[in-house]
Write a protein that holds these residues in place. Structure first.
Motif, PDB file in Angstrom:
ATOM      1  N   GLY A  26      -4.519  -0.125  -0.557  1.00 15.39           N
ATOM      2  CA  GLY A  26      -3.546   0.675  -1.303  1.00 15.39           C
ATOM      3  C   GLY A  26      -2.186   0.006  -1.396  1.00 15.39           C
ATOM      4  O   GLY A  26      -1.609  -0.095  -2.492  1.00 15.39           O
ATOM      5  N   PHE A  27      -1.679  -0.469  -0.257  1.00 13.88           N
ATOM      6  CA  PHE A  27      -0.350  -1.083  -0.270  1.00 13.88           C
ATOM      7  C   PHE A  27      -0.372  -2.464  -0.929  1.00 13.88           C
ATOM      8  O   PHE A  27       0.613  -2.872  -1.549  1.00 13.88           O
ATOM      9  CB  PHE A  27       0.199  -1.165   1.151  1.00 13.88           C
ATOM     10  CG  PHE A  27       0.704   0.151   1.673  1.00 13.88           C
ATOM     11  CD1 PHE A  27       1.909   0.668   1.241  1.00 13.88           C
ATOM     12  CD2 PHE A  27      -0.051   0.899   2.568  1.00 13.88           C
ATOM     13  CE1 PHE A  27       2.378   1.892   1.703  1.00 13.88           C
ATOM     14  CE2 PHE A  27       0.404   2.123   3.040  1.00 13.88           C
ATOM     15  CZ  PHE A  27       1.628   2.621   2.603  1.00 13.88           C
ATOM     16  N   SER A  28      -1.491  -3.167  -0.824  1.00 12.76           N
ATOM     17  CA  SER A  28      -1.612  -4.462  -1.511  1.00 12.76           C
ATOM     18  C   SER A  28      -1.605  -4.265  -3.025  1.00 12.76           C
ATOM     19  O   SER A  28      -0.917  -5.004  -3.758  1.00 12.76           O
ATOM     20  CB  SER A  28      -2.909  -5.163  -1.095  1.00 12.76           C
ATOM     21  OG  SER A  28      -2.922  -5.443   0.275  1.00 12.76           O
ATOM     22  N   GLU A  29      -2.352  -3.272  -3.499  1.00 10.92           N
ATOM     23  CA  GLU A  29      -2.393  -2.993  -4.945  1.00 10.92           C
ATOM     24  C   GLU A  29      -1.023  -2.559  -5.461  1.00 10.92           C
ATOM     25  O   GLU A  29      -0.614  -2.950  -6.568  1.00 10.92           O
ATOM     26  CB  GLU A  29      -3.436  -1.912  -5.220  1.00 10.92           C
ATOM     27  CG  GLU A  29      -4.874  -2.391  -5.055  1.00 10.92           C
ATOM     28  CD  GLU A  29      -5.895  -1.275  -5.249  1.00 10.92           C
ATOM     29  OE1 GLU A  29      -5.476  -0.088  -5.213  1.00 10.92           O
ATOM     30  OE2 GLU A  29      -7.089  -1.574  -5.424  1.00 10.92           O
ATOM     31  N   THR A  30      -0.330  -1.753  -4.662  1.00 10.25           N
ATOM     32  CA  THR A  30       1.008  -1.316  -5.063  1.00 10.25           C
ATOM     33  C   THR A  30       1.958  -2.491  -5.202  1.00 10.25           C
ATOM     34  O   THR A  30       2.733  -2.586  -6.170  1.00 10.25           O
ATOM     35  CB  THR A  30       1.579  -0.321  -4.026  1.00 10.25           C
ATOM     36  OG1 THR A  30       0.732   0.826  -3.952  1.00 10.25           O
ATOM     37  CG2 THR A  30       2.986   0.121  -4.413  1.00 10.25           C
ATOM     38  N   MET A  31       1.891  -3.421  -4.254  1.00 11.76           N
ATOM     39  CA  MET A  31       2.773  -4.581  -4.307  1.00 11.76           C
ATOM     40  C   MET A  31       2.439  -5.482  -5.489  1.00 11.76           C
ATOM     41  O   MET A  31       3.333  -6.031  -6.143  1.00 11.76           O
ATOM     42  CB  MET A  31       2.688  -5.364  -3.000  1.00 11.76           C
ATOM     43  CG  MET A  31       3.253  -4.602  -1.806  1.00 11.76           C
ATOM     44  SD  MET A  31       3.321  -5.586  -0.297  1.00 11.76           S
ATOM     45  CE  MET A  31       4.654  -6.708  -0.689  1.00 11.76           C
ATOM     46  N   LEU A  32       1.156  -5.641  -5.766  1.00 11.18           N
ATOM     47  CA  LEU A  32       0.751  -6.485  -6.895  1.00 11.18           C
ATOM     48  C   LEU A  32       1.157  -5.875  -8.239  1.00 11.18           C
ATOM     49  O   LEU A  32       1.602  -6.575  -9.150  1.00 11.18           O
ATOM     50  CB  LEU A  32      -0.762  -6.710  -6.863  1.00 11.18           C
ATOM     51  CG  LEU A  32      -1.284  -7.713  -5.827  1.00 11.18           C
ATOM     52  CD1 LEU A  32      -2.806  -7.662  -5.781  1.00 11.18           C
ATOM     53  CD2 LEU A  32      -0.805  -9.130  -6.156  1.00 11.18           C
ATOM     54  N   SER A  33       1.002  -4.580  -8.366  1.00 14.60           N
ATOM     55  CA  SER A  33       1.270  -3.930  -9.657  1.00 14.60           C
ATOM     56  C   SER A  33       2.752  -3.624  -9.870  1.00 14.60           C
ATOM     57  O   SER A  33       3.207  -3.481 -11.009  1.00 14.60           O
ATOM     58  CB  SER A  33       0.476  -2.626  -9.761  1.00 14.60           C
ATOM     59  OG  SER A  33       0.864  -1.710  -8.748  1.00 14.60           O
ATOM     60  N   SER A  34       3.519  -3.524  -8.784  1.00 15.44           N
ATOM     61  CA  SER A  34       4.927  -3.112  -8.923  1.00 15.44           C
ATOM     62  C   SER A  34       5.891  -4.063  -8.231  1.00 15.44           C
ATOM     63  O   SER A  34       6.974  -3.659  -7.816  1.00 15.44           O
ATOM     64  CB  SER A  34       5.098  -1.698  -8.345  1.00 15.44           C
ATOM     65  OG  SER A  34       4.172  -0.790  -8.894  1.00 15.44           O
ATOM     66  N   TRP A  35       5.511  -5.313  -8.105  1.00 20.59           N
ATOM     67  CA  TRP A  35       6.323  -6.273  -7.350  1.00 20.59           C
ATOM     68  C   TRP A  35       7.761  -6.325  -7.856  1.00 20.59           C
ATOM     69  O   TRP A  35       8.708  -6.278  -7.065  1.00 20.59           O
ATOM     70  CB  TRP A  35       5.698  -7.658  -7.432  1.00 20.59           C
ATOM     71  CG  TRP A  35       6.439  -8.714  -6.657  1.00 20.59           C
ATOM     72  CD1 TRP A  35       7.399  -9.573  -7.125  1.00 20.59           C
ATOM     73  CD2 TRP A  35       6.303  -8.994  -5.256  1.00 20.59           C
ATOM     74  NE1 TRP A  35       7.859 -10.384  -6.115  1.00 20.59           N
ATOM     75  CE2 TRP A  35       7.197 -10.051  -4.961  1.00 20.59           C
ATOM     76  CE3 TRP A  35       5.514  -8.468  -4.242  1.00 20.59           C
ATOM     77  CZ2 TRP A  35       7.325 -10.579  -3.676  1.00 20.59           C
ATOM     78  CZ3 TRP A  35       5.641  -8.996  -2.962  1.00 20.59           C
ATOM     79  CH2 TRP A  35       6.544 -10.036  -2.690  1.00 20.59           C
TER      80      TRP A  35
END
Length: 239
Positions: A26-35
């Protein structure tokens, strides 16, 4: 392990693994999509969560592997004379790095002999108990590790200050996947395997473990066989 125990084991493993994996994804996807939208503090916070959950996952997998090996452990134990102090000092230095708000006080009585144990398993036992004390101890508190010699046995006590363990839960905390329910355990993550593994390893080396908790102090005591050579020497000197 019968079929019912095996099914319960697989079910619990699946549940315990899912939580950290879901957090990491979840946190990896958030960082990738909203860096580009995240500020530096948020990025550091998310990365810290990913690291913490990764460490939790590693510890969980190691504990699961330990549980599956427990039934075959006795035949693979290699007993040696091990001095408690250097092992405890190394473990404390490692745990202190993880729990920087805790202080650690080690006291080995002068007459304490070496213990007759499997070195790797002994290190695992001390690590589990001292880390457990640090994990559940009050903030900025001191963890006391004391060792003494009683007859032909060596006593190692690890004490922390914090929420008491109810007496009716003394035995429960050493069972597989068991965690008592109080405000601290709901806050601190754990698999409920560490003390189960610890108890089994201690018993396979001819020792025992017990707990006593009252007045906001909890003490785990491990009793292990003293080195026969040192014990015999002490017996000769006392005659």
């Amino acid at each position: 392990m019968n079929d019912k125990d095996y099914e319960d084991f697989i079910s619990t493993v699946s549940h315990e693994l899912r939580t950290p994996l879901t957090s990491i994804r979840g946190f990896s996807e958030t960082m990738l999509s909203s860096w580009d939208k995240l500020d530096d503090d948020s990025k550091k916070k998310f990365l810290k969560i990913i690291v913490e959950q990764s460490n939790r996952l590693i510890n969980l997998v190691e504990n699961m592997l330990s549980v599956t090996k427990l039934q075959n452990t006795k035949g693979s134990l290699v007993f040696k004379e091990i001095s408690i102090k250097p092992v405890a000092e190394t473990i404390i230095s490692i745990i202190k790095n993880q729990y920087k708000d805790k202080n650690f006080e080690l006291e080995i009585s002068r007459n304490t002999p070496s213990v007759l144990v499997d070195k790797d398993k002994f290190e695992q036992i001390l690590t589990n108990i001292i880390e457990n004390a640090a994990k559940y101890g009050d903030e900025n508190s001191t963890i006391y590790i004391k060792s003494s010699f009683l007859n032909d046995r060596v006593s190692i006590k690890v004490t922390n200050t914090g929420i008491d363990i109810p007496e009716e839960d003394y035995e429960k905390i050493f069972t597989k996947f068991s965690r008592i329910d109080n405000p601290l355990t709901r806050k601190v993550q754990g698999s409920g395997l560490g003390l189960y593994i610890t108890k089994n390893l201690i018993e396979k080396m001819g020792g025992k473990i017990s707990v006593k908790s009252q007045n906001h102090q909890t003490t785990f005591e491990v009793i292990l066989p003293a080195s026969n050579i040192e014990f015999q020497a002490r017996e000769q000197c006392s005659r």
